[in-house]
Design a protein around this motif. Structure first.
Motif, PDB file in Angstrom:
ATOM      1  N   GLY A 118       0.999  -1.034  -0.113  1.00 36.09           N
ATOM      2  CA  GLY A 118       0.115   0.098  -0.150  1.00 36.09           C
ATOM      3  C   GLY A 118       0.862   1.064  -0.072  1.00 36.09           C
ATOM      4  N   ARG A 119       2.187   1.195   0.029  1.00 33.88           N
ATOM      5  CA  ARG A 119       2.908   2.543   0.158  1.00 33.88           C
ATOM      6  C   ARG A 119       3.498   2.724  -1.466  1.00 33.88           C
ATOM      7  N   ARG A 120       3.555   4.025  -1.771  1.00 34.18           N
ATOM      8  CA  ARG A 120       4.048   4.339  -2.840  1.00 34.18           C
ATOM      9  C   ARG A 120       5.649   4.443  -3.023  1.00 34.18           C
ATOM     10  N   LEU A 121       6.293   4.326  -4.031  1.00 38.62           N
ATOM     11  CA  LEU A 121       7.763   4.281  -4.401  1.00 38.62           C
ATOM     12  C   LEU A 121       8.203   5.698  -5.049  1.00 38.62           C
ATOM     13  N   ALA A 122       9.469   5.981  -4.752  1.00 41.69           N
ATOM     14  CA  ALA A 122       9.711   7.226  -5.080  1.00 41.69           C
ATOM     15  C   ALA A 122      10.192   6.749  -6.559  1.00 41.69           C
ATOM     16  N   GLY A 123      10.348   7.461  -7.588  1.00 36.56           N
ATOM     17  CA  GLY A 123      10.715   6.798  -8.960  1.00 36.56           C
ATOM     18  C   GLY A 123      11.347   8.092  -9.661  1.00 36.56           C
ATOM     19  N   GLY A 124      10.838   8.290 -11.054  1.00 30.21           N
ATOM     20  CA  GLY A 124      11.480   9.390 -11.773  1.00 30.21           C
ATOM     21  C   GLY A 124      10.549  10.719 -11.347  1.00 30.21           C
ATOM     22  N   LEU A 125      11.365  11.953 -11.690  1.00 30.84           N
ATOM     23  CA  LEU A 125      10.731  13.089 -11.128  1.00 30.84           C
ATOM     24  C   LEU A 125       9.537  13.305 -12.065  1.00 30.84           C
ATOM     25  N   SER A 126       9.809  12.857 -13.340  1.00 28.57           N
ATOM     26  CA  SER A 126       8.465  13.345 -14.229  1.00 28.57           C
ATOM     27  C   SER A 126       7.385  12.234 -14.068  1.00 28.57           C
ATOM     28  N   ARG A 299     -15.528  -3.854  16.177  1.00 23.94           N
ATOM     29  CA  ARG A 299     -16.489  -3.070  15.800  1.00 23.94           C
ATOM     30  C   ARG A 299     -15.595  -2.123  14.840  1.00 23.94           C
ATOM     31  N   ALA A 300     -14.401  -2.056  14.948  1.00 23.91           N
ATOM     32  CA  ALA A 300     -13.425  -0.945  14.160  1.00 23.91           C
ATOM     33  C   ALA A 300     -12.167  -1.532  13.837  1.00 23.91           C
ATOM     34  N   ASP A 301     -11.358  -1.049  12.818  1.00 19.59           N
ATOM     35  CA  ASP A 301     -10.250  -1.176  12.387  1.00 19.59           C
ATOM     36  C   ASP A 301      -9.419   0.342  12.228  1.00 19.59           C
ATOM     37  N   PHE A 302      -8.038   0.194  12.978  1.00 27.79           N
ATOM     38  CA  PHE A 302      -7.414   1.552  13.042  1.00 27.79           C
ATOM     39  C   PHE A 302      -5.973   1.251  12.428  1.00 27.79           C
ATOM     40  N   ARG A 303      -5.455   2.360  11.616  1.00 25.25           N
ATOM     41  CA  ARG A 303      -4.351   2.310  11.166  1.00 25.25           C
ATOM     42  C   ARG A 303      -3.350   3.566  10.931  1.00 25.25           C
ATOM     43  N   LEU A 304      -2.023   3.502  11.262  1.00 25.81           N
ATOM     44  CA  LEU A 304      -1.636   4.858  11.261  1.00 25.81           C
ATOM     45  C   LEU A 304      -0.066   4.559  10.649  1.00 25.81           C
ATOM     46  N   ARG A 305       0.362   5.144   9.689  1.00 26.34           N
ATOM     47  CA  ARG A 305       1.490   4.816   9.202  1.00 26.34           C
ATOM     48  C   ARG A 305       2.401   6.125   8.665  1.00 26.34           C
ATOM     49  N   ALA A 306       3.753   5.834   8.918  1.00 27.11           N
ATOM     50  CA  ALA A 306       4.515   6.883   8.325  1.00 27.11           C
ATOM     51  C   ALA A 306       5.702   6.305   7.634  1.00 27.11           C
ATOM     52  N   TYR A 307       6.059   6.697   6.377  1.00 24.02           N
ATOM     53  CA  TYR A 307       7.248   6.184   5.459  1.00 24.02           C
ATOM     54  C   TYR A 307       7.731   7.443   4.861  1.00 24.02           C
ATOM     55  N   THR A 308       9.012   6.909   4.480  1.00 23.84           N
ATOM     56  CA  THR A 308       9.789   7.764   3.429  1.00 23.84           C
ATOM     57  C   THR A 308      10.407   6.754   2.438  1.00 23.84           C
ATOM     58  N   THR A 309      10.640   7.291   1.239  1.00 15.90           N
ATOM     59  CA  THR A 309      11.106   6.602   0.379  1.00 15.90           C
ATOM     60  C   THR A 309      11.846   7.693  -0.797  1.00 15.90           C
ATOM     61  N   LYS A 310      13.267   7.299  -1.119  1.00 21.25           N
ATOM     62  CA  LYS A 310      14.100   8.122  -1.755  1.00 21.25           C
ATOM     63  C   LYS A 310      14.763   7.225  -2.631  1.00 21.25           C
ATOM     64  N   HIS A 311      14.851   8.105  -3.845  1.00 22.37           N
ATOM     65  CA  HIS A 311      15.356   7.455  -5.083  1.00 22.37           C
ATOM     66  C   HIS A 311      16.556   8.431  -5.722  1.00 22.37           C
ATOM     67  N   ASP A 312      17.545   7.869  -6.179  1.00 19.93           N
ATOM     68  CA  ASP A 312      18.669   8.691  -6.572  1.00 19.93           C
ATOM     69  C   ASP A 312      19.372   8.051  -7.978  1.00 19.93           C
ATOM     70  N   PHE A 337      19.367  13.167 -11.053  1.00 24.13           N
ATOM     71  CA  PHE A 337      18.146  13.777 -10.093  1.00 24.13           C
ATOM     72  C   PHE A 337      18.197  12.802  -9.073  1.00 24.13           C
ATOM     73  N   THR A 338      17.535  13.214  -7.943  1.00 19.84           N
ATOM     74  CA  THR A 338      17.235  12.611  -6.877  1.00 19.84           C
ATOM     75  C   THR A 338      15.828  13.159  -6.226  1.00 19.84           C
ATOM     76  N   ARG A 339      15.108  12.182  -5.909  1.00 16.70           N
ATOM     77  CA  ARG A 339      13.654  12.464  -5.358  1.00 16.70           C
ATOM     78  C   ARG A 339      13.481  11.788  -4.028  1.00 16.70           C
ATOM     79  N   GLU A 340      12.813  12.434  -3.022  1.00 14.34           N
ATOM     80  CA  GLU A 340      12.420  11.914  -1.680  1.00 14.34           C
ATOM     81  C   GLU A 340      10.841  12.028  -1.360  1.00 14.34           C
TER      82      GLU A 340
END
Length: 435
Positions: A118-126, A299-312, A337-340
């Motif tokens: 479910g996490r996105r990945l850092a790729g090209g800047l465009s 009765r309920a589902d809780f979720r908390l997530r923090a992440y970082t992805t960096k591509h060079d 290029f580098t992207r975070e």
């Protein structure tokens, strides 16, 4: 008697036996009931684990496919590209920069969203190119299953998912084990290629702590050579590695910490006419860090997530003669290029009614990048210098040095979103999802 007649005769015999058994059952049951009154029998608790996200995927109105671990092993898939091969409504191609693209139902590659847990990945800047080359970059050694959702997923995932979503699910093993994968091939045109990986799962440590480690090294050969000598796409070496820790605080509450890195050393060959050729060498890496907390109640589902992805990515291009003995012409340039991306997500899902499951969530994205292909009006760029060295044909002991300078601009993008969604079971065969 024919075989068909024997089958029918056997069925009638079994039916007769079942009827006679039922007739004699009351006496046996009565005797068992008396025995139960005299002595109670207790057994251990039976726990049934349910993956809510997988169950909701089954009910979702989009057309979807789940590629299991058994499917991956049966295909002998090494990369995501291998896993998606022959899947319905999925088209894979190669763009003019030699990057592998994937599209769903004819949509553009930039409208196919590729996720890991479910996490996105850092790729090209465009972002126009979408998650290019991820199908070759992502290995499958530690994958549990792959979810393919066809059709618009913009409500849940945003405009990147107009064509569809490919979500790769990993899993920390709860058993102590060592995994070893090794394979190699030889291709007449491209030479050798191989895929090796080793992994270790600790099993349960202390109070519900599980750890998993893996390391791999693989090489792809330029086996897609065209008649003109083009390799069509990048080839070379990749080194993926990962570490994951899962902590089970209590029943239904887990905290997962993960980190992974991939290092790439790739090349691509492109002829320029009959006398010149261009080689692109890509020295790249990507780091991902993730903290994911989940809790499920009745009765309920809780979720908390923090992440970082960096591509060079640092690509050097060189242009030179194809035929030895031709005039020693060399031209060099580079693309850097580098992207975070830094992401924070939170969601709550609850059973508002026996026919309504309501999800409320929000997320924040902080993206930044810099590169030689970016131009920002009014911004003073910093300069990046690359020095190229090549031998002097008249005097190999005295190499010539040429330096090239590129302007590097910086850019950033910050955005946030909130959503509410209701999975409403309006009828026996009707599911309505207002969002």
């Amino acid at each position: 008697m024919s075989l068909k007649g024997k089958i029918y005769q056997g069925r009638y015999a079994l039916l007769t036996l079942a009827v006679l058994t039922c007739i004699g059952t009351p006496t046996i049951c009565a005797a068992d009931a008396k025995a139960e009154r005299s002595s109670d029998v207790s057994t251990k608790d039976i726990h049934v684990e349910v993956d809510f996200e997988k169950e909701m995927l089954k009910e979702a109105p989009e057309t979807k496919t789940i590629i299991t671990r058994e499917d991956l092993d049966r295909k002998g898939a090494r990369t995501l590209s291998d896993a998606l091969a022959a899947e319905q409504d999925i088209q894979m191609g190669t763009d003019n920069m030699g990057r592998k693209t994937v599209a769903i139902r004819g949509a553009e590659a930039r409208h196919t969203l590729i996720l890991i847990d479910g996490r996105r990945l850092a790729g090209g800047l465009s972002k126009y190119y979408g998650a290019t080359d991820e199908v070759n970059r992502i290995g499958l050694d530690d994958i549990d299953h792959i979810e393919i959702i066809r059709g618009s997923g913009t409500t849940r995932f945003g405009a990147d998912a107009i064509g569809g979503v490919i979500n790769i699910i990993t899993k920390v093993s709860h058993k102590q084990r060592v995994r070893l994968t090794t394979e190699g091939t030889w291709l007449d045109q491209g030479g050798s290629q191989y895929n090796h990986s080793i992994g270790y799962s600790t099993g349960k440590l202390g109070k519900g702590i599980y750890m998993d480690f893996s390391y791999g090294w693989n090489k792809t050969a330029p086996f897609l050579y065209d008649k003109d000598g083009s390799s069509m796409q990048y080839y070379g070496k990749r080194n993926p590695m990962s570490a994951r820790v899962e902590i089970d605080f209590s029943k239904g509450e887990t905290l997962t910490l993960s980190a992974d890195r991939i290092k790439e050393d790739l090349d691509k060959d492109t002829p320029l006419g009959t006398m010149l050729k261009m080689n692109a060498h890509d020295d790249a890496w990507r780091n991902n860090f993730n903290i994911d907390w989940k809790k499920q109640t009745s009765r309920a589902d809780f979720r908390l997530r923090a992440y970082t992805t960096k591509h060079d990515s640092d690509v050097n291009y060189s242009v030179g003669p194809i035929i030895p003995g031709r005039p020693p012409y060399r031209h060099f340039y580079f693309d850097y290029f580098t992207r975070e991306d830094r992401v924070l997500e939170a969601s709550i899902g609850m059973m508002a009614h026996d026919k309504h499951y309501v999800t409320v969530g929000a997320d924040y994205h902080d993206e930044s990048g810099e590169g030689t292909r970016i131009y920002v009006p009014g911004q003073t760029p910093r300069q990046k210098t690359r020095i190229y060295t090549f031998p002097n044909p008249s005097d190999p002991s005295d190499p010539n040095k040429r330096s090239f300078t590129g302007d590097v601009y910086e850019t950033s993008l910050n955005y946030y979103s909130a959503y509410i969604m209701d999975d409403w079971k309006a009828g026996k065969k009707l599911l309505v999802i207002p969002a």
